[in-house]
Design a protein around this motif. Structure first.
Motif, PDB file in Angstrom:
ATOM      1  N   GLY A   1      53.640  47.342  43.981  1.00  0.00           N
ATOM      2  CA  GLY A   1      52.325  46.802  43.675  1.00  0.00           C
ATOM      3  C   GLY A   1      51.882  45.764  44.681  1.00  0.00           C
ATOM      4  N   PRO A   2      50.901  44.941  44.309  1.00  0.00           N
ATOM      5  CA  PRO A   2      50.426  43.877  45.195  1.00  0.00           C
ATOM      6  C   PRO A   2      51.556  42.920  45.584  1.00  0.00           C
ATOM      7  CG  PRO A   2      48.925  44.195  43.348  1.00  0.00           C
ATOM      8  CD  PRO A   2      50.132  45.019  43.053  1.00  0.00           C
ATOM      9  N   TYR A   3      51.464  42.403  46.781  1.00  0.00           N
ATOM     10  CA  TYR A   3      52.448  41.451  47.317  1.00  0.00           C
ATOM     11  C   TYR A   3      53.848  42.066  47.420  1.00  0.00           C
ATOM     12  CZ  TYR A   3      48.699  38.215  46.135  1.00  0.00           C
ATOM     13  OH  TYR A   3      47.485  37.592  46.030  1.00  0.00           O
ATOM     14  N   ARG A   4      53.911  43.361  47.662  1.00  0.00           N
ATOM     15  CA  ARG A   4      55.219  44.010  47.756  1.00  0.00           C
ATOM     16  C   ARG A   4      56.064  43.391  48.866  1.00  0.00           C
ATOM     17  NH1 ARG A   4      58.407  47.677  50.295  1.00  0.00           N
ATOM     18  NH2 ARG A   4      59.802  48.894  48.944  1.00  0.00           N
ATOM     19  N   ASP A   5      55.452  43.056  50.014  1.00  0.00           N
ATOM     20  CA  ASP A   5      56.225  42.487  51.114  1.00  0.00           C
ATOM     21  C   ASP A   5      56.900  41.186  50.688  1.00  0.00           C
ATOM     22  OD1 ASP A   5      55.513  44.577  52.717  1.00  0.00           O
ATOM     23  OD2 ASP A   5      54.004  43.478  53.872  1.00  0.00           O
ATOM     24  N   ALA A   6      56.168  40.352  49.941  1.00  0.00           N
ATOM     25  CA  ALA A   6      56.741  39.085  49.475  1.00  0.00           C
ATOM     26  C   ALA A   6      57.860  39.339  48.473  1.00  0.00           C
ATOM     27  CB  ALA A   6      55.656  38.215  48.852  1.00  0.00           C
ATOM     28  N   VAL A   7      57.679  40.327  47.608  1.00  0.00           N
ATOM     29  CA  VAL A   7      58.715  40.654  46.625  1.00  0.00           C
ATOM     30  C   VAL A   7      59.972  41.172  47.327  1.00  0.00           C
ATOM     31  CG1 VAL A   7      59.323  42.226  44.743  1.00  0.00           C
ATOM     32  CG2 VAL A   7      57.107  41.062  44.727  1.00  0.00           C
ATOM     33  N   VAL A   8      59.794  42.089  48.274  1.00  0.00           N
ATOM     34  CA  VAL A   8      60.955  42.634  48.995  1.00  0.00           C
ATOM     35  C   VAL A   8      61.643  41.535  49.805  1.00  0.00           C
ATOM     36  CG1 VAL A   8      61.667  44.222  50.817  1.00  0.00           C
ATOM     37  CG2 VAL A   8      60.089  44.991  49.049  1.00  0.00           C
TER      38      VAL A   8
ATOM     39  N   ARG B   1      45.322  33.710  30.302  1.00  0.00           N
ATOM     40  CA  ARG B   1      44.563  33.194  31.450  1.00  0.00           C
ATOM     41  C   ARG B   1      45.066  33.875  32.732  1.00  0.00           C
ATOM     42  NH1 ARG B   1      45.527  26.959  29.957  1.00  0.00           N
ATOM     43  NH2 ARG B   1      44.486  26.543  31.949  1.00  0.00           N
ATOM     44  N   THR B   2      44.993  35.198  32.718  1.00  0.00           N
ATOM     45  CA  THR B   2      45.584  35.985  33.802  1.00  0.00           C
ATOM     46  C   THR B   2      44.899  35.738  35.138  1.00  0.00           C
ATOM     47  OG1 THR B   2      46.321  37.681  32.251  1.00  0.00           O
ATOM     48  CG2 THR B   2      46.107  38.339  34.563  1.00  0.00           C
ATOM     49  N   LYS B   3      43.585  35.559  35.156  1.00  0.00           N
ATOM     50  CA  LYS B   3      42.892  35.302  36.415  1.00  0.00           C
ATOM     51  C   LYS B   3      43.422  34.032  37.070  1.00  0.00           C
ATOM     52  CE  LYS B   3      38.238  34.861  38.409  1.00  0.00           C
ATOM     53  NZ  LYS B   3      38.413  33.531  39.032  1.00  0.00           N
ATOM     54  N   GLU B   4      43.581  32.960  36.280  1.00  0.00           N
ATOM     55  CA  GLU B   4      44.144  31.717  36.819  1.00  0.00           C
ATOM     56  C   GLU B   4      45.580  31.934  37.292  1.00  0.00           C
ATOM     57  OE1 GLU B   4      43.519  28.036  34.488  1.00  0.00           O
ATOM     58  OE2 GLU B   4      42.272  29.298  33.186  1.00  0.00           O
ATOM     59  N   ALA B   5      46.342  32.704  36.526  1.00  0.00           N
ATOM     60  CA  ALA B   5      47.738  32.972  36.888  1.00  0.00           C
ATOM     61  C   ALA B   5      47.822  33.684  38.229  1.00  0.00           C
ATOM     62  CB  ALA B   5      48.414  33.793  35.800  1.00  0.00           C
ATOM     63  N   ARG B   6      46.966  34.673  38.437  1.00  0.00           N
ATOM     64  CA  ARG B   6      47.004  35.412  39.695  1.00  0.00           C
ATOM     65  C   ARG B   6      46.556  34.542  40.862  1.00  0.00           C
ATOM     66  NH1 ARG B   6      45.365  41.763  38.498  1.00  0.00           N
ATOM     67  NH2 ARG B   6      47.095  42.151  37.043  1.00  0.00           N
ATOM     68  N   GLU B   7      45.583  33.682  40.640  1.00  0.00           N
ATOM     69  CA  GLU B   7      45.149  32.773  41.700  1.00  0.00           C
ATOM     70  C   GLU B   7      46.273  31.805  42.076  1.00  0.00           C
ATOM     71  OE1 GLU B   7      41.704  31.019  40.000  1.00  0.00           O
ATOM     72  OE2 GLU B   7      40.359  32.681  40.549  1.00  0.00           O
ATOM     73  N   LEU B   8      46.985  31.308  41.063  1.00  0.00           N
ATOM     74  CA  LEU B   8      48.103  30.413  41.331  1.00  0.00           C
ATOM     75  C   LEU B   8      49.224  31.144  42.058  1.00  0.00           C
ATOM     76  CD1 LEU B   8      49.679  27.793  41.122  1.00  0.00           C
ATOM     77  CD2 LEU B   8      50.275  28.389  38.757  1.00  0.00           C
ATOM     78  N   PHE B   9      49.528  32.362  41.618  1.00  0.00           N
ATOM     79  CA  PHE B   9      50.574  33.133  42.286  1.00  0.00           C
ATOM     80  C   PHE B   9      50.235  33.343  43.755  1.00  0.00           C
ATOM     81  CE2 PHE B   9      52.351  37.244  43.639  1.00  0.00           C
ATOM     82  CZ  PHE B   9      53.702  36.989  43.447  1.00  0.00           C
ATOM     83  N   GLU B  10      48.981  33.668  44.042  1.00  0.00           N
ATOM     84  CA  GLU B  10      48.568  33.857  45.436  1.00  0.00           C
ATOM     85  C   GLU B  10      48.779  32.582  46.248  1.00  0.00           C
ATOM     86  OE1 GLU B  10      44.614  35.252  48.007  1.00  0.00           O
ATOM     87  OE2 GLU B  10      44.568  35.229  45.822  1.00  0.00           O
TER      88      GLU B  10
ATOM     89  N   ILE C   1      63.581  34.010  42.888  1.00  0.00           N
ATOM     90  CA  ILE C   1      63.656  34.693  41.595  1.00  0.00           C
ATOM     91  C   ILE C   1      62.334  34.520  40.857  1.00  0.00           C
ATOM     92  CG2 ILE C   1      64.754  34.663  39.331  1.00  0.00           C
ATOM     93  CD1 ILE C   1      67.321  33.693  40.821  1.00  0.00           C
ATOM     94  N   GLY C   2      61.781  33.303  40.887  1.00  0.00           N
ATOM     95  CA  GLY C   2      60.500  33.049  40.259  1.00  0.00           C
ATOM     96  C   GLY C   2      59.402  33.921  40.837  1.00  0.00           C
ATOM     97  N   LEU C   3      59.388  34.064  42.154  1.00  0.00           N
ATOM     98  CA  LEU C   3      58.366  34.894  42.801  1.00  0.00           C
ATOM     99  C   LEU C   3      58.461  36.342  42.320  1.00  0.00           C
ATOM    100  CD1 LEU C   3      57.306  34.806  46.524  1.00  0.00           C
ATOM    101  CD2 LEU C   3      57.607  36.971  45.355  1.00  0.00           C
ATOM    102  N   VAL C   4      59.678  36.887  42.315  1.00  0.00           N
ATOM    103  CA  VAL C   4      59.861  38.286  41.901  1.00  0.00           C
ATOM    104  C   VAL C   4      59.447  38.471  40.447  1.00  0.00           C
ATOM    105  CG1 VAL C   4      61.552  40.114  41.523  1.00  0.00           C
ATOM    106  CG2 VAL C   4      61.673  38.720  43.597  1.00  0.00           C
ATOM    107  N   ASN C   5      59.919  37.607  39.561  1.00  0.00           N
ATOM    108  CA  ASN C   5      59.630  37.782  38.141  1.00  0.00           C
ATOM    109  C   ASN C   5      58.141  37.616  37.837  1.00  0.00           C
ATOM    110  OD1 ASN C   5      62.187  38.430  37.108  1.00  0.00           O
ATOM    111  ND2 ASN C   5      62.818  36.291  37.114  1.00  0.00           N
ATOM    112  N   THR C   6      57.480  36.682  38.509  1.00  0.00           N
ATOM    113  CA  THR C   6      56.053  36.485  38.262  1.00  0.00           C
ATOM    114  C   THR C   6      55.246  37.664  38.803  1.00  0.00           C
ATOM    115  OG1 THR C   6      56.325  34.087  38.333  1.00  0.00           O
ATOM    116  CG2 THR C   6      54.100  34.932  38.601  1.00  0.00           C
ATOM    117  N   ALA C   7      55.620  38.181  39.961  1.00  0.00           N
ATOM    118  CA  ALA C   7      54.938  39.372  40.486  1.00  0.00           C
ATOM    119  C   ALA C   7      55.079  40.541  39.520  1.00  0.00           C
ATOM    120  CB  ALA C   7      55.500  39.734  41.850  1.00  0.00           C
TER     121      ALA C   7
END
Length: 595
Positions: free
Chosen positions: A216-223, A536-545, A579-585
């Motif tokens: 999905g989105p941000y696959r490079d960061a997850v890998v 608040r998924t929109k805020e969550a995705r903005e924060l993740f980015e 780990i946080g990055l992977v789980n949140t993605a």
């Protein structure tokens, strides 16, 4: 000028790791294991504490660098007036001995390159005896021996207690250096072919990355995060170190400098979840098996962390000859937190083993017996105050997160028996009653109705980022008003533009230490998870980015981030952050990115 933490990239062979700076210098390397003494310790001192720099003559910071896609092979390039050159750094999967390989390749024109190797064993304190033999430079000091060779051989000489080499590469020409460590009482190990090893390393890493089930989105960061977790795995046992470094400061010039080259139990559930969700069952099973071996024994003796093979003694001491990263002292080796009482780890262990069963891992025969023993101990010990998940050194308290994780342990034990009635042993009626009692006590003593938020400890008004995990572990549903209130309170009091601190360090901080620290990256990922869970998924995705954007140029994250200075802080790279990055993605985009 001292480099910043984010100036480094990681290479490794799944038994140890090195940090390579943007100036082409390897400034940190412990041999032969993550927790061994460093032979390059410039990271925590200066050049005389050991480093190995290869760069064009007179050049400073590189022009660009990047990992080869889906690998841990690092390419660093310089553009000069005379041409361009690339240095490729990696550590091949070891047969017997660890090798650090550095391949210099001319890209354009003709460039003069200089190599300076200063080996300093025992964390930069021991200058080895150097000699030549069979085309090698050999360094020996006590138990350590290292062999340096180049292919083709280039002119080298000794100067200022270091080994220098200078050579010229034209377009298409290559010179490879190999540094091999082995115990000084053993014969030299077989030589590795650096060029074949490079091909195999690229192939092996890409084959492993191809198993990632997320697209999905941000696959490079997850890998990249998964590769980093793989690199922090001690392959012989399956243990995963929190970070490959010690004493990188949580505050520049401060005293919050700790050794993270060990395996923490509390990382286990989140690690297992990330590996399983991404499709890495073999690594997840290896981590589960490490966990079972490490925690075996008397439940009263359960530790919060262990060594790479499950070692229990991790004595903490200081290295006064090292000036510290950016002058941050003391430099510590070992970690006295190993002796603390942290009741939350019982919940994390029980949750991990429950997750392993749900994932269909082949159960180990002793697993349920061990879990029952853990529950018997926790049933009497849970009322005790403890040091909590942040390993505070300011005295024990009744931390709410510890009590919540006690509830998790009881809940997972009950659920396991409900889902697997063939298991014998245990006391489900007692566990259910105790589960209800813990739940009731936390709601009464750990909640502030005036502010509509759970608190850091019983009777406290302080907040704690660990409270963001309450809906994640199932203690209360995400739409519970107390959960929503807690998320809002943490957003208002502990966050800065979405970047979350663990707790307040003003006044008389709970950790009993002077100074402050940065925002904690894994807590910021937890905040994104909590925003998503509460709608608040929109805020969550903005924060993740934004959080993904805090990674350095090669995709790595430290433990913390200073939003004022704009630099990473703490040990690096940090497994918990990745780990946080992977789980949140996976939480935000898993439905659209499952393979």
């Amino acid at each position: 000028m001292h480099p910043h933490i984010e100036d480094y990239a990681l290479i490794g062979d799944e038994q140890t790791a090195a940090l390579v700076g943007t100036d082409g210098s390897v400034d940190w390397l412990c041999l032969p294991r993550f927790d061994s003494a460093a032979c390059f310790a410039r990271l925590l001192g200066d050049e005389d504490n050991g480093h190995w720099r290869i760069a064009p003559e007179g050049a400073e910071r590189c022009t660009r660098r990047a990992y080869r896609p889906d690998t841990l092979v690092l390419d660093t390039e310089w553009e000069t007036a005379d041409g361009a050159v690339r240095v490729t750094d990696f550590m091949p999967q070891r047969d017997r001995a660890p090798d650090l390989v550095r391949v210099v390749e001319g890209l354009r024109g003709e460039v003069t390159v200089h190599s300076v190797l200063r080996l300093r064993f025992d964390y930069g304190s021991v200058v080895p005896w150097m000699r030549r033999t069979d085309g090698h430079r050999v360094a020996v000091a006590g138990p350590d021996s290292a062999w340096l060779r180049s292919e083709p051989e280039v002119r080298s000489w000794g100067q200022d207690f270091g080994t220098h080499a200078e050579f010229t590469v034209a377009e298409g020409e290559k010179v490879a250096f190999v540094l091999t460590w082995h115990p000084s009482h053993e014969p030299r190990p077989p030589l590795v072919d650096p060029f074949i090893a490079l091909e195999h390393s690229v192939e092996d890493w890409r084959a492993w990355a191809a198993h990632c089930g997320y697209d999905g989105p941000y696959r490079d960061a997850v890998v990249r995060s998964l590769i980093t977790l793989k690199a922090l795995t001690y392959k012989p046992t399956g243990g995963i170190v929190a970070a490959p470094t010690t004493s990188l400061p949580e505050e520049p010039g401060g005293v919050r400098n700790w050794d993270y080259r060990f395996c923490w139990l509390r990382d286990s559930t989140l690690t297992l979840g990330a590996l399983l969700s991404a499709g890495y069952l073999e690594e997840a099973e290896a981590w589960r098996d490490w966990l079972l071996r490490a925690v075996a024994g008397n439940p009263a003796d359960l530790q919060i962390m262990y060594g790479l093979a499950g070692e229990r003694r991790l004595p903490e001491f200081e290295l006064p000859w090292l000036s510290g990263f950016a002058g941050s002292t003391p430099v510590r080796v070992g970690n006295d937190a190993v002796n603390q009482l942290q009741l939350d780890v019982y919940g994390e262990v029980m949750d991990s083993l429950s997750l392993a069963r749900l994932a269909g891992m082949h159960p180990q025969p002793q697993m349920w017996e061990l879990q029952c023993a853990l529950m018997d101990f926790l049933a009497t010990a849970w009322r005790e105050p403890d040091e909590g998940l942040w390993e505070v050194r300011g005295g024990r308290r009744q931390f709410v997160h510890s009590k919540v994780m006690t509830w998790v342990a009881l809940d997972r034990a009950v659920r396991t028996l409900e889902e697997h009635p063939e298991l014998t042993g245990g006391d489900p009626d007692r566990w259910r009653a105790l589960r209800d009692e813990v739940h009731r006590e936390v709601r009464e003593k750990g909640y502030d109705p005036e502010r509509n938020t759970f608190t850091q400890s019983y009777g406290s008004r302080e907040l704690d980022a660990s409270l963001l995990l309450i809906p994640r572990v199932g203690f209360l549903p995400p739409d519970d008003p107390r959960v929503v209130g807690t998320v809002d309170a943490i957003g208002a009091e502990l966050s800065r533009d979405g970047l979350v601190r663990r707790y307040s360090t003003e006044g008389d901080p709970v950790d009993g230490l002077p100074g402050g620290e940065g925002t904690f990256l894994v807590c910021s990922f937890w905040y994104a998870d909590a925003l998503h869970a509460t709608g608040r998924t929109k805020e969550a995705r903005e924060l993740f980015e934004r959080l993904v954007g805090l990674a350095n140029d090669v995709g790595l994250l430290a433990e913390e981030y200073d939003p004022v200075a704009g630099h990473q802080l703490g040990n690096f790279p940090q497994a918990f952050s990745h780990i946080g990055l992977v789980n949140t993605a996976l939480a935000l985009f898993g439905d659209e990115g499952a393979g």
